[in-house]
Design an enzyme around this catalytic site. Structure first.
Site, PDB file in Angstrom:
ATOM      1  N   HIS A 200       0.432  -3.793   1.443  1.00 50.64           N
ATOM      2  CA  HIS A 200       0.329  -5.238   1.209  1.00 50.64           C
ATOM      3  C   HIS A 200       1.232  -5.691   0.069  1.00 50.64           C
ATOM      4  CE1 HIS A 200      -3.149  -6.041   3.906  1.00 50.64           C
ATOM      5  NE2 HIS A 200      -3.440  -4.776   3.641  1.00 50.64           N
ATOM      6  N   ASP A 262      -5.783  -0.059   0.976  1.00 53.64           N
ATOM      7  CA  ASP A 262      -6.051  -0.228   2.406  1.00 53.64           C
ATOM      8  C   ASP A 262      -4.756  -0.467   3.176  1.00 53.64           C
ATOM      9  OD1 ASP A 262      -5.790  -2.783   1.126  1.00 53.64           O
ATOM     10  OD2 ASP A 262      -6.473  -3.714   2.981  1.00 53.64           O
ATOM     11  N   GLU A 263      -4.783  -0.195   4.476  1.00 54.78           N
ATOM     12  CA  GLU A 263      -3.728  -0.556   5.419  1.00 54.78           C
ATOM     13  C   GLU A 263      -2.327  -0.243   4.871  1.00 54.78           C
ATOM     14  OE1 GLU A 263      -5.867  -4.111   7.936  1.00 54.78           O
ATOM     15  OE2 GLU A 263      -4.865  -4.700   6.069  1.00 54.78           O
ATOM     16  N   PHE A 264      -2.186   0.954   4.341  1.00 62.51           N
ATOM     17  CA  PHE A 264      -0.908   1.360   3.747  1.00 62.51           C
ATOM     18  C   PHE A 264       0.135   1.673   4.828  1.00 62.51           C
ATOM     19  CE2 PHE A 264       1.321   5.193   1.710  1.00 62.51           C
ATOM     20  CZ  PHE A 264       2.372   4.422   1.234  1.00 62.51           C
ATOM     21  N   ASP A 307     -10.647   2.589   4.296  1.00 64.20           N
ATOM     22  CA  ASP A 307     -10.055   3.015   5.563  1.00 64.20           C
ATOM     23  C   ASP A 307      -9.075   4.171   5.476  1.00 64.20           C
ATOM     24  OD1 ASP A 307      -7.228   1.144   5.569  1.00 64.20           O
ATOM     25  OD2 ASP A 307      -8.921   0.344   4.460  1.00 64.20           O
TER      26      ASP A 307
END
Length: 435
Positions: A200, A262-264, A307
């Site tokens: 992000h 998260d969501e790397f 996650d």
């Protein structure tokens, strides 16, 4: 004097003047009770010096242990053993009167230690007056933490003296943040700063393409990933540490610092990232541990999203110093809640099935409703129907209602305040167990 017991409901539209008597132990609460009442309802509270003239009495009772007791008869008596709990008891009564609900008598025990509103102000700018309005509604409904998600792919909205070129056009100055912290403190609400790395990061890496992770799309094509940090690059990691360092003093009165994680990347395709092809998971965990230890050394408890860790049932080197904000298990490879509990982590419920308010209903989300939160969700219910067993209850610290601004133009700041307030009412119905 109003006969509260004789009426099924009383609403604030019926009340021109509210008469309150404070025991001596609670006289210090007069200012903020009056302030909130005027801010939210445009009416003054009348403080009286004799109990017989009061509609509501705040009574000191030393044997109560961080709980409040409500007795509703000819007058309402709120008993508590300390000023903060007395204030929250008073706010509970006011919110019930506001919505026209009959005041229930009993002993009110907290079910959730951390009661959080999270705002994505990275994607969408929120002005200081709007944030103060949200704090006022939070105080009314019994919330005690406001998490501000400052950084996103689309924006970075807090003043930076080190990296002014990375700050979005609309942002909060450090003086505004200080003002916000002071107002939150006045209302007994704590700010949780939230800067998300190593994913992000489009906005933070736009001036530093050399620190962006690379991906091998084919044997002949290697491309940059604008949102992802090359966590194997020492200069890139040093940049991130210096960014966190800039804000540690500003938020020195906060207990928690959310560091993201998260969501790397697409972990199922980890071999396509050249720098992560060899033991990439351990490298990710090492990076997160570095950031966590950095903020921990400055007195914060670091928090991360769930996650990226313990995926596919594998072990993890993630430090035990972090707390887990568990939001989803939308991929089968993501670790179930129970693994984090078995490993000894504290968890906070960010259930994306019920508690995510996503602007524009992006990514398949639909707007939550107060009724659905009130009737179908409960504090032990995590994403994908997972629940906390009785033996792990002490590890469940709280829950959060999260506003994600995926499509910033979908709602105005005013829209969000109005709709979020309704959701707060539904969410707050789970804050107390009444005995």
């Amino acid at each position: 004097m109003r006969d509260w017991a004789a009426r099924n409901t009383v609403s604030l539209t019926d009340i021109n003047d509210l008469y309150i008597f404070l025991d001596e132990a609670f006289l210090g609460e007069k200012k903020r009770i009056a302030h909130i009442y005027m801010k939210l309802f445009g009416k003054q509270i009348c403080f009286v010096e004799k109990t017989e003239f009061a509609d509501i009495r705040l009574k000191f009772l030393s044997e109560l242990d961080d709980t409040f007791v409500i007795e509703s008869a000819e007058k309402i008596v709120i008993s508590a053993d300390n000023p903060l709990i007395a204030f929250r008891g008073m706010m509970y009564v006011v919110q019930q009167v506001k919505i026209g609900r009959k005041i229930q008598s009993g002993k009110f025990c907290e079910r959730l230690t951390d009661r959080i509103i999270m705002l994505d102000i990275g994607r969408k700018y929120f002005s200081l007056p709007t944030l103060c309005q949200i704090l006022e509604q939070m105080a009314l409904y019994g919330f005690n933490f406001l998490q501000l998600h400052f950084s996103e792919n689309e924006g970075f909205r807090i003043e930076s003296e080190k990296y002014p070129q990375l700050v979005s056009e609309n942002f909060l100055t450090k003086n505004e943040i200080k003002e916000l912290i002071a107002y939150a403190t006045f209302l007994s609400i704590e700010i949780i700063p939230d800067i998300d790395t190593p994913g992000h990061m489009d906005q933070l890496l736009k001036e530093y393409p050399e620190w962006q992770l690379t991906i091998e799309k084919s044997q002949m094509e290697i491309a940059k990933v604008p949102s992802a940090l090359d966590i194997t690059n020492e200069e890139a990691v040093a940049f991130v540490l210096s960014l966190y360092d800039e804000y540690l003093t500003l938020f020195e009165d906060s207990r928690y610092f959310h560091i993201g994680a998260d969501e790397f990347i697409d972990f199922n395709q980890i071999k396509q990232y050249p720098s992560l092809a060899d033991e990439g998971i351990k490298k990710v965990e090492s990076y997160v541990n570095t950031i966590a230890n950095f903020v921990k050394a400055r007195g914060f408890t670091p928090r991360v999203w769930n996650d990226a860790f313990f995926r596919k049932g594998k072990t993890s080197t993630l430090t035990k110093e972090v707390e887990i904000t568990y939001w989803t298990k939308w991929q089968k490879e993501m670790a179930p809640l129970q693994i984090f509990l078995d490993e000894g982590y504290s968890v906070i419920n960010f259930n994306d099935n019920y508690l995510y308010y996503v602007l524009g209903e992006n990514a398949g989300y639909t707007y939550p409703t107060a009724a659905k939160i009130k009737q179908q969700w409960h504090p032990n219910l995590f994403s994908s129907g997972q629940q906390v067993p009785l033996e792990n209850q002490t590890q469940m610290k709280g829950a959060a209602l999260a506003v994600w601004c995926d499509k910033p133009a979908a709602k105005t700041e005013k829209d969000i305040v109005v709709e979020l307030t309704k959701l707060m009412e539904g969410f707050s119905s789970h804050f107390h167990e009444i005995k």
